[in-house]
Design a protein around this motif. Structure first.
Motif, PDB file in Angstrom:
ATOM      1  N   TRP A 448       0.854  -1.249   0.048  1.00 10.82           N
ATOM      2  CA  TRP A 448       0.054   0.002   0.016  1.00 10.82           C
ATOM      3  C   TRP A 448       0.848   1.281   0.111  1.00 10.82           C
ATOM      4  N   SER A 449       0.252   2.164  -0.592  1.00 14.87           N
ATOM      5  CA  SER A 449       0.837   3.612  -0.459  1.00 14.87           C
ATOM      6  C   SER A 449       0.725   4.117   0.932  1.00 14.87           C
ATOM      7  N   PRO A 450       1.535   5.000   1.432  1.00 13.55           N
ATOM      8  CA  PRO A 450       1.309   5.656   2.671  1.00 13.55           C
ATOM      9  C   PRO A 450       0.060   6.031   3.202  1.00 13.55           C
ATOM     10  N   ASP A 451      -0.633   6.879   2.018  1.00 18.02           N
ATOM     11  CA  ASP A 451      -2.072   7.497   2.232  1.00 18.02           C
ATOM     12  C   ASP A 451      -3.073   6.486   2.125  1.00 18.02           C
ATOM     13  N   GLY A 452      -2.917   5.165   1.713  1.00 21.90           N
ATOM     14  CA  GLY A 452      -3.803   4.109   1.757  1.00 21.90           C
ATOM     15  C   GLY A 452      -4.790   4.228   0.487  1.00 21.90           C
ATOM     16  N   ASN A 453      -4.317   4.931  -0.808  1.00 24.40           N
ATOM     17  CA  ASN A 453      -5.169   5.248  -1.637  1.00 24.40           C
ATOM     18  C   ASN A 453      -4.666   4.454  -2.827  1.00 24.40           C
ATOM     19  N   TRP A 454      -3.323   3.847  -2.876  1.00 28.28           N
ATOM     20  CA  TRP A 454      -2.889   3.184  -3.969  1.00 28.28           C
ATOM     21  C   TRP A 454      -2.362   1.938  -3.588  1.00 28.28           C
ATOM     22  N   LEU A 455      -2.512   0.805  -4.290  1.00 27.77           N
ATOM     23  CA  LEU A 455      -1.969  -0.553  -3.975  1.00 27.77           C
ATOM     24  C   LEU A 455      -1.173  -0.896  -5.401  1.00 27.77           C
ATOM     25  N   ALA A 456       0.027  -0.997  -4.979  1.00 28.63           N
ATOM     26  CA  ALA A 456       1.164  -1.530  -5.930  1.00 28.63           C
ATOM     27  C   ALA A 456       1.202  -2.939  -5.816  1.00 28.63           C
ATOM     28  N   TYR A 457       1.280  -3.627  -7.009  1.00 33.86           N
ATOM     29  CA  TYR A 457       1.414  -5.149  -7.046  1.00 33.86           C
ATOM     30  C   TYR A 457       2.317  -5.525  -8.252  1.00 33.86           C
ATOM     31  N   SER A 458       2.688  -6.727  -8.271  1.00 33.34           N
ATOM     32  CA  SER A 458       3.460  -7.453  -9.477  1.00 33.34           C
ATOM     33  C   SER A 458       2.853  -8.717  -9.903  1.00 33.34           C
ATOM     34  N   LYS A 459       2.523  -8.677 -11.134  1.00 42.23           N
ATOM     35  CA  LYS A 459       1.889  -9.781 -11.894  1.00 42.23           C
ATOM     36  C   LYS A 459       2.406 -10.518 -12.816  1.00 42.23           C
ATOM     37  N   VAL A 460       2.443 -11.712 -13.066  1.00 43.32           N
ATOM     38  CA  VAL A 460       3.337 -12.458 -13.917  1.00 43.32           C
ATOM     39  C   VAL A 460       2.546 -12.279 -15.438  1.00 43.32           C
ATOM     40  N   ASP A 461       3.476 -12.034 -16.495  1.00 41.29           N
ATOM     41  CA  ASP A 461       2.847 -12.286 -17.802  1.00 41.29           C
ATOM     42  C   ASP A 461       2.939 -13.329 -18.396  1.00 41.29           C
ATOM     43  N   ASP A 462       2.464 -13.302 -19.822  1.00 39.91           N
ATOM     44  CA  ASP A 462       2.509 -14.594 -20.599  1.00 39.91           C
ATOM     45  C   ASP A 462       3.888 -15.171 -20.807  1.00 39.91           C
ATOM     46  N   ASN A 463       5.054 -14.426 -20.815  1.00 38.98           N
ATOM     47  CA  ASN A 463       6.313 -14.655 -21.180  1.00 38.98           C
ATOM     48  C   ASN A 463       7.122 -14.937 -19.746  1.00 38.98           C
ATOM     49  N   LEU A 464       6.302 -15.172 -18.550  1.00 42.56           N
ATOM     50  CA  LEU A 464       6.937 -15.345 -17.220  1.00 42.56           C
ATOM     51  C   LEU A 464       7.730 -14.396 -16.575  1.00 42.56           C
ATOM     52  N   ASN A 465       7.870 -13.054 -17.341  1.00 46.17           N
ATOM     53  CA  ASN A 465       8.191 -11.863 -16.544  1.00 46.17           C
ATOM     54  C   ASN A 465       7.227 -11.348 -15.721  1.00 46.17           C
ATOM     55  N   SER A 466       7.387 -10.579 -14.683  1.00 45.59           N
ATOM     56  CA  SER A 466       6.330  -9.947 -13.824  1.00 45.59           C
ATOM     57  C   SER A 466       6.589  -8.375 -14.233  1.00 45.59           C
ATOM     58  N   SER A 467       5.384  -7.913 -14.199  1.00 51.29           N
ATOM     59  CA  SER A 467       5.247  -6.411 -14.324  1.00 51.29           C
ATOM     60  C   SER A 467       4.539  -5.655 -13.122  1.00 51.29           C
ATOM     61  N   ILE A 468       4.972  -4.169 -12.911  1.00 49.75           N
ATOM     62  CA  ILE A 468       4.470  -3.494 -11.795  1.00 49.75           C
ATOM     63  C   ILE A 468       2.956  -2.993 -12.367  1.00 49.75           C
ATOM     64  N   PHE A 469       2.171  -2.786 -11.184  1.00 48.69           N
ATOM     65  CA  PHE A 469       0.821  -2.404 -11.564  1.00 48.69           C
ATOM     66  C   PHE A 469       0.369  -1.725 -10.435  1.00 48.69           C
ATOM     67  N   LEU A 470      -0.435  -0.398 -10.655  1.00 44.91           N
ATOM     68  CA  LEU A 470      -1.194   0.155  -9.734  1.00 44.91           C
ATOM     69  C   LEU A 470      -2.613   0.199  -9.785  1.00 44.91           C
ATOM     70  N   TYR A 471      -3.136   0.211  -8.407  1.00 48.24           N
ATOM     71  CA  TYR A 471      -4.690   0.414  -8.690  1.00 48.24           C
ATOM     72  C   TYR A 471      -4.934   1.479  -7.281  1.00 48.24           C
ATOM     73  N   ASN A 472      -5.988   2.243  -7.984  1.00 49.50           N
ATOM     74  CA  ASN A 472      -6.635   3.438  -7.177  1.00 49.50           C
ATOM     75  C   ASN A 472      -7.817   3.063  -6.434  1.00 49.50           C
ATOM     76  N   VAL A 473      -8.043   2.984  -5.032  1.00 41.83           N
ATOM     77  CA  VAL A 473      -9.159   2.524  -4.648  1.00 41.83           C
ATOM     78  C   VAL A 473     -10.258   3.555  -4.810  1.00 41.83           C
ATOM     79  N   LYS A 474      -9.956   4.975  -4.865  1.00 39.36           N
ATOM     80  CA  LYS A 474     -10.887   5.982  -4.890  1.00 39.36           C
ATOM     81  C   LYS A 474     -11.834   5.580  -6.410  1.00 39.36           C
ATOM     82  N   SER A 475     -10.809   5.748  -7.532  1.00 40.26           N
ATOM     83  CA  SER A 475     -11.157   5.613  -8.835  1.00 40.26           C
ATOM     84  C   SER A 475     -11.784   4.239  -9.372  1.00 40.26           C
ATOM     85  N   GLY A 476     -11.041   3.227  -8.684  1.00 40.53           N
ATOM     86  CA  GLY A 476     -11.199   1.947  -9.269  1.00 40.53           C
ATOM     87  C   GLY A 476     -10.710   1.578 -10.382  1.00 40.53           C
TER      88      GLY A 476
END
Length: 516
Positions: A448-476
């Motif tokens: 989580w970000s310090p203000d609790g509005n963003w969640l950062a995470y990694s997810k595995v792609d089809d080539n088995l490399n991971s990528s970084i994503f962000l999710y905003n809880v306010k906007s969805g």
């Protein structure tokens, strides 16, 4: 007369009910074998024998270790089995009616009984004694003892020798995949046929899934497979024509560990024993009662400090929340008494995590039959269920620093955000890939970000490399920060929430599987 007749009816019902209560069917019966009207099986680590019609079982062994893979000799006089009486899994035999075990093999490798030679003079077993990490090889050892002789099969498992002693049906790979249904990986088994007199081998099945545990019955090869239904059932294979016929139709539970006396087959399914009669083309469930003292299931006191699981430190650093034997404890500083917050012997609680203000503990529990997310006051009190209708294992609860949200993943690679006050659950992403090693399976790499509005995470792609994503809880809304060119993972915000750091493997050196 009517009142007297009513009394007799009540008495009969009471007697029947009492008999049913004391004669309840026992389940979790494993690795059976059959000879005529007798069935031998393993229950709670011991060997038991019962009629092929079911009923009360009779104990054959009582050693504190495990006795398994029991096999009747062709004449029904002996039972060979694997046991650890002397510290290692070796081959033993006892008279079929029970008695003192006699040891036949003496090796530090794992020796697993498979059956007998047709003449009953030797026990067939598989062992890892000469192969180490690879699959097992087959051996035979004389009933009188002596040095085991290898069978010329190479890597072999689940083998069955034909009555003529010249042909062997077997698998190349070991493994029942009980916790990996519909497995179609590189260790999926096919049925092979070896002709020892001609020194020839022939692969009989070419199914992408499981064809396992071949058995000779009336010139045909019976085996279990998950073909057609996705659930292990019993099949018949004609080795001459290659024709395959499904014989059973179990849908709720898979068939495991079939064995035969050449006339009928016995197997385990749903924790019970079943007998299949080829002459009738039908199976019968055996109602078996094991009159055991079940001492392992008796209520007893244990030290929770010897059975610790996941833990979390309170925000003020003065307390520790941890799981121990399915309960959640709060542990103050040294010398203070542990506090059991959940006290629930009928369910399992896991993954305790403190709320940012230290007033609540969130955790998961299977008290409803499926794992759900709960919270409880840190000082003790009533549980509050925060989710419903989830299925399967949940992972890694993480509070947002604001205390308004919880993030967690599940076994189906879903990632969720839960709004605590409204109990609104949002599935924000799902991963359909996993890396080919032990570190990242489910989506479990998020912060989580310090203000609790963003969640950062990694997810595995089809080539088995991971990528970084962000999710905003306010906007969805979800945002992708890196592409799949490199392997990016372990995101983490700085204390002010201005920068997002992550690890990245930015080289193209090939990586071998750890087992290769």
């Amino acid at each position: 007369m009517r009142s007297l007749r009513a009394v007799w009816v009540v008495l009969v019902l009471v007697v029947v009910a009492s008999g049913m209560a004391f004669g309840a069917e026992t389940l979790l019966l494993r690795q059976p074998d059959i000879f005529g009207d007798r069935v031998v099986f393993t229950y709670a680590g011991d060997l038991w024998e019962v009629s092929a019609q079911g009923g009360d079982a009779v104990r054959l062994t009582s050693h504190p270790g495990t006795e398994s893979y029991a096999r009747f000799s062709p004449d029904g006089e002996w039972i060979a089995f694997t046991a650890s009486y002397d510290g290692n899994n070796d081959v033993y035999v006892i008279p079929a009616e029970g008695g003192e075990p006699r040891r036949l093999t003496y090796h530090s490798g794992n020796d697993v009984v498979q059956g007998w030679t047709p003449d009953g003079r030797a026990v067939i077993f598989v062992s890892w004694r000469d192969v180490g990490f690879g699959g097992p090889q087959a051996y035979q050892v004389s009933l009188e003892g002596g040095y085991p002789e290898p069978l010329p099969l190479g890597q072999a498992a689940y083998l069955s020798m034909a009555p003529d002693g010249k042909r062997v049906a077997f698998n190349r790979n070991w493994g029942e995949f009980r916790n990996w249904k519909r497995y179609k990986g590189g260790r999926a088994q096919d049925i092979w046929l070896a002709d020892l007199s001609r020194k020839s081998f022939r692969r009989l099945t070419h199914y992408e899934g499981i064809d396992r545990h071949p058995l000779w019955v009336n010139g045909k090869i019976y085996f279990i497979s998950d073909r057609e239904t996705g659930v292990n059932n019993l099949f018949e294979l004609d080795p001459g024509t290659g024709k395959i016929t499904r014989l059973t139709n179990h849908r709720d539970f898979p068939v495991y560990a079939p064995e035969t006396d050449g006339k009928r087959l016995v197997y385990e399914c749903g924790g019970a024993l079943w007998v299949y009669d080829p002459a009738r083309g039908a199976e019968t469930r055996l109602r078996v009662r094991v009159p055991s003292d079940r001492w392992r299931s008796r209520t007893r006191r244990v030290k929770p400090s010897e059975h610790l699981g996941d833990y979390d430190v309170s925000p003020d650093g003065k307390k520790l929340a941890l799981e121990a034997r399915g309960d959640i404890f709060v542990v103050p500083r040294k010398g203070k008494k542990w506090i059991n917050l959940t006290t629930s012997s009928g369910s399992r609680e896991r993954y305790p995590t403190w709320s940012p203000d230290g007033k609540w503990l969130a955790f998961i529990s299977d008290r409803t039959g499926e794992y759900e997310v709960y919270r409880i006051p840190a000082e003790g009190g009533e549980w509050e269920q925060l989710t419903k209708d989830l299925r399967g294992q949940l992972y890694h609860l993480r509070w947002a620093p604001s205390g308004d949200y919880l993030a967690f993943g599940d076994k189906d690679y879903n990632l969720y955000v839960l709004e605590v006050s409204s109990k609104k659950l949002t599935k924000i992403d799902r991963c359909l890939n996993h890396k080919d090693y032990e570190f990242y399976w489910e989506i479990s790499d998020y912060q989580w970000s310090p203000d609790g509005n963003w969640l950062a995470y990694s997810k595995v792609d089809d080539n088995l490399n991971s990528s970084i994503f962000l999710y905003n809880v306010k906007s969805g809304k979800r945002f992708r920060l890196t592409d799949d060119t490199f392997d990016d993972f372990s995101p983490s915000f700085d204390l002010n929430g201005r920068y997002l750091y992550f690890l990245s493997q930015r080289n193209f050196a090939p990586k071998m599987d750890p087992s290769e």
